[in-house]
Design an enzyme around this catalytic site. Structure first.
Site, PDB file in Angstrom:
ATOM      1  N   SER A  30      13.996  53.507   6.391  1.00  9.99           N
ATOM      2  CA  SER A  30      12.745  53.463   5.623  1.00  9.99           C
ATOM      3  C   SER A  30      12.042  54.809   5.577  1.00  9.99           C
ATOM      4  O   SER A  30      11.687  55.367   6.612  1.00  9.99           O
ATOM      5  CB  SER A  30      11.741  52.501   6.282  1.00  9.99           C
ATOM      6  OG  SER A  30      12.121  51.189   6.127  1.00  9.99           O
ATOM      7  N   HIS A  61      13.372  52.191   0.097  1.00 13.69           N
ATOM      8  CA  HIS A  61      14.829  52.283   0.192  1.00 13.69           C
ATOM      9  C   HIS A  61      15.386  52.448  -1.218  1.00 13.69           C
ATOM     10  O   HIS A  61      15.225  51.572  -2.048  1.00 13.69           O
ATOM     11  CB  HIS A  61      15.427  51.003   0.804  1.00 13.69           C
ATOM     12  CG  HIS A  61      14.973  50.719   2.200  1.00 13.69           C
ATOM     13  ND1 HIS A  61      15.796  50.853   3.284  1.00 13.69           N
ATOM     14  CD2 HIS A  61      13.783  50.325   2.679  1.00 13.69           C
ATOM     15  CE1 HIS A  61      15.122  50.546   4.376  1.00 13.69           C
ATOM     16  NE2 HIS A  61      13.902  50.217   4.038  1.00 13.69           N
ATOM     17  N   HIS A  83      19.521  44.755   5.224  1.00 14.22           N
ATOM     18  CA  HIS A  83      18.971  44.131   6.428  1.00 14.22           C
ATOM     19  C   HIS A  83      19.353  42.651   6.485  1.00 14.22           C
ATOM     20  O   HIS A  83      19.536  42.006   5.455  1.00 14.22           O
ATOM     21  CB  HIS A  83      17.438  44.251   6.431  1.00 14.22           C
ATOM     22  CG  HIS A  83      16.943  45.658   6.401  1.00 14.22           C
ATOM     23  ND1 HIS A  83      16.751  46.342   5.225  1.00 14.22           N
ATOM     24  CD2 HIS A  83      16.600  46.504   7.395  1.00 14.22           C
ATOM     25  CE1 HIS A  83      16.309  47.569   5.509  1.00 14.22           C
ATOM     26  NE2 HIS A  83      16.213  47.692   6.809  1.00 14.22           N
ATOM     27  N   TYR A  85      17.284  40.425   7.531  1.00 14.64           N
ATOM     28  CA  TYR A  85      16.112  39.633   7.089  1.00 14.64           C
ATOM     29  C   TYR A  85      16.029  39.460   5.577  1.00 14.64           C
ATOM     30  O   TYR A  85      15.289  38.614   5.085  1.00 14.64           O
ATOM     31  CB  TYR A  85      14.794  40.226   7.629  1.00 14.64           C
ATOM     32  CG  TYR A  85      14.450  41.610   7.125  1.00 14.64           C
ATOM     33  CD1 TYR A  85      14.017  41.837   5.818  1.00 14.64           C
ATOM     34  CD2 TYR A  85      14.547  42.709   7.962  1.00 14.64           C
ATOM     35  CE1 TYR A  85      13.715  43.098   5.362  1.00 14.64           C
ATOM     36  CE2 TYR A  85      14.235  43.985   7.520  1.00 14.64           C
ATOM     37  CZ  TYR A  85      13.826  44.166   6.224  1.00 14.64           C
ATOM     38  OH  TYR A  85      13.534  45.428   5.770  1.00 14.64           O
ATOM     39  N   GLU A  86      16.789  40.265   4.837  1.00 14.56           N
ATOM     40  CA  GLU A  86      16.811  40.097   3.380  1.00 14.56           C
ATOM     41  C   GLU A  86      17.674  38.905   2.971  1.00 14.56           C
ATOM     42  O   GLU A  86      17.751  38.573   1.793  1.00 14.56           O
ATOM     43  CB  GLU A  86      17.364  41.370   2.715  1.00 14.56           C
ATOM     44  CG  GLU A  86      16.454  42.571   2.883  1.00 14.56           C
ATOM     45  CD  GLU A  86      17.095  43.862   2.388  1.00 14.56           C
ATOM     46  OE1 GLU A  86      16.836  44.225   1.234  1.00 14.56           O
ATOM     47  OE2 GLU A  86      17.848  44.494   3.147  1.00 14.56           O
ATOM     48  N   ALA A 113      13.176  53.427  11.103  1.00 18.92           N
ATOM     49  CA  ALA A 113      11.765  53.435  11.472  1.00 18.92           C
ATOM     50  C   ALA A 113      11.610  52.336  12.525  1.00 18.92           C
ATOM     51  O   ALA A 113      12.222  51.276  12.415  1.00 18.92           O
ATOM     52  CB  ALA A 113      10.911  53.121  10.254  1.00 18.92           C
ATOM     53  N   MET A 209      14.161  46.452  13.040  1.00 20.31           N
ATOM     54  CA  MET A 209      14.869  45.344  12.378  1.00 20.31           C
ATOM     55  C   MET A 209      16.219  45.761  11.794  1.00 20.31           C
ATOM     56  O   MET A 209      16.707  45.141  10.845  1.00 20.31           O
ATOM     57  CB  MET A 209      13.982  44.770  11.269  1.00 20.31           C
ATOM     58  CG  MET A 209      12.619  44.321  11.750  1.00 20.31           C
ATOM     59  SD  MET A 209      11.578  43.795  10.385  1.00 20.31           S
ATOM     60  CE  MET A 209       9.963  43.730  11.190  1.00 20.31           C
ATOM     61  N   SER A 210      16.814  46.808  12.335  1.00 23.44           N
ATOM     62  CA  SER A 210      18.093  47.274  11.776  1.00 23.44           C
ATOM     63  C   SER A 210      18.964  47.854  12.875  1.00 23.44           C
ATOM     64  O   SER A 210      18.805  47.527  14.040  1.00 23.44           O
ATOM     65  CB  SER A 210      17.807  48.344  10.713  1.00 23.44           C
ATOM     66  OG  SER A 210      17.271  49.510  11.304  1.00 23.44           O
ATOM     67  N   ASN A 233       4.677  53.433  14.427  1.00 23.41           N
ATOM     68  CA  ASN A 233       3.462  52.699  14.847  1.00 23.41           C
ATOM     69  C   ASN A 233       3.643  52.291  16.305  1.00 23.41           C
ATOM     70  O   ASN A 233       4.764  52.257  16.808  1.00 23.41           O
ATOM     71  CB  ASN A 233       3.294  51.425  13.988  1.00 23.41           C
ATOM     72  CG  ASN A 233       4.542  50.554  14.020  1.00 23.41           C
ATOM     73  OD1 ASN A 233       5.479  50.763  13.242  1.00 23.41           O
ATOM     74  ND2 ASN A 233       4.569  49.594  14.918  1.00 23.41           N
ATOM     75  N   HIS A 244       3.708  47.545   6.556  1.00 24.67           N
ATOM     76  CA  HIS A 244       4.821  48.359   6.077  1.00 24.67           C
ATOM     77  C   HIS A 244       4.348  49.674   5.447  1.00 24.67           C
ATOM     78  O   HIS A 244       5.032  50.697   5.526  1.00 24.67           O
ATOM     79  CB  HIS A 244       5.662  47.558   5.071  1.00 24.67           C
ATOM     80  CG  HIS A 244       6.893  48.289   4.615  1.00 24.67           C
ATOM     81  ND1 HIS A 244       7.908  48.639   5.483  1.00 24.67           N
ATOM     82  CD2 HIS A 244       7.273  48.751   3.390  1.00 24.67           C
ATOM     83  CE1 HIS A 244       8.856  49.285   4.808  1.00 24.67           C
ATOM     84  NE2 HIS A 244       8.492  49.362   3.542  1.00 24.67           N
TER      85      HIS A 244
HETATM   86  N1  HPA Z   1       8.521  46.295  14.733  1.00 25.27           N
HETATM   87  C1  HPA Z   1       9.711  46.078  14.114  1.00 25.27           C
HETATM   88  N2  HPA Z   1      10.204  46.882  13.187  1.00 25.27           N
HETATM   89  C2  HPA Z   1       9.500  47.983  12.869  1.00 25.27           C
HETATM   90  C3  HPA Z   1       8.269  48.269  13.472  1.00 25.27           C
HETATM   91  C4  HPA Z   1       7.752  47.386  14.451  1.00 25.27           C
HETATM   92  O1  HPA Z   1       6.667  47.571  15.025  1.00 25.27           O
HETATM   93  N3  HPA Z   1       7.825  49.436  12.922  1.00 25.27           N
HETATM   94  C5  HPA Z   1       8.775  49.831  12.027  1.00 25.27           C
HETATM   95  N4  HPA Z   1       9.788  48.957  11.996  1.00 25.27           N
END
Ligand code: HPA
Length: 269
Positions: A30, A61, A83, A85-86, A113, A209-210, A233, A244
């Site tokens: 990302s 993306h 991903h 989750y998609e 990320a 998540m990847s 973050n 996001h």
């Molecule tokens: N959690 C999960 N996936 C992420 C996060 C997070 O805080 N930040 C960026 N991708």
């Protein structure tokens, strides 16, 4: 069509397009896809054109494969990944790594990320190990013996050798790079504060998540892996809320350091 036949078909398609001798696969997470714009003598192919390839749906993306020269190496870069989750099956999530191997890549550099547990926004973190909390494993099902063993060893998933070299390079070019364990979840929800407290106890420094599926498949087939997280973050509970847009905003802020580091690493590996 079997998975082996799909891999072969996609390999043939890409070789016919001129993707003949990639050394490094590059998976750009990302907001980090811009690095592919610096590839020279580039052959660019839209995901939509590639047989058996998934479709990218997330903001930030691009959905393009870029082959060419970067920092003196032949790279096959993915702007955008698939991903879980998609709704993609694991076979689709990890298919690009299978194809990278089939085309001849000996290594992959995987980026993402991630939320920081301890580390704050703007940190570059080299992944030294992972914890799979996705709830599945991309190698479940019939083993592809041509690629690797039924029970792959994950003891050195994130090559110790590459980590040592990357650390030296970071010092040389004066980019601060931390190190830690990446914990992979399925998403798409961000974690609850209680989950993050649990993951902290388990030894995670970052959550995302990847990456975990791609790395498992790469290690299975004997590829060397370097993993880099851009911490965007503080994970849930360490800051008031998550979104996001912030993830994309922070990757935009640190992308110069990120690009400089990856290029220096490519040159040095
Ligand atoms: N959690 C999960 N996936 C992420 C996060 C997070 O805080 N930040 C960026 N991708």
């Amino acid at each position: 069509m079997s998975l082996m036949e799909k891999i072969q078909e996609t390999k043939n398609f890409l070789e016919a397009k001129g993707l003949t001798a990639p050394e490094f696969g590059l998976i750009l997470g990302s907001g980090l896809g811009e690095l592919a714009d610096e590839v020279e003598n580039a052959i660019v192919i839209d995901y939509a054109e590639i047989p058996n390839w998934g479709k990218s749906t997330v903001v930030g993306h691009a959905g393009k494969l870029v082959y060419g020269d970067l920092a003196g190496k032949k790279v096959l870069a993915l702007q955008g990944r698939f991903h879980f989750y998609e709704g993609n099956p694991m076979e689709v999530v990890t298919f690009p790594v299978r194809v990278m191997k089939a085309l001849g890549c000996h290594s992959i550099i995987v980026t993402n990320a991630a939320g920081g547990i301890g580390y704050g926004p703007g940190t570059l973190m080299m992944i030294n190990d992972h914890i799979n909390m996705i709830g599945t494993n991309p190698l479940i099902g019939e083993n592809l013996d041509e690629f690797g063993p039924r029970f792959p060893d994950m003891s050195d998933a994130y090559s110790k050798d590459y980590r040592a070299k990357a650390k030296e390079i970071a010092e040389k070019i004066d980019v601060q790079v931390e190190e830690g364990v990446y914990l992979g979840v399925s998403g798409p929800t961000y974690e609850t504060p209680a989950e993050i407290r649990a993951y902290q106890t388990m030894g995670a420094s970052a959550v995302g998540m990847s990456t975990v599926p791609e790395v498992i498949v790469a290690v299975h087939s004997g590829m060397k892996v370097l993993g880099i997280s851009a911490i965007t973050n503080y994970a849930a509970g360490f800051q008031s809320s998550l979104n996001h847009e912030e993830v994309v905003e922070v990757t935009t802020r640190i992308k110069e350091d990120f690009k400089g580091f990856i290029k220096a690493v490519l040159a040095g590996l």
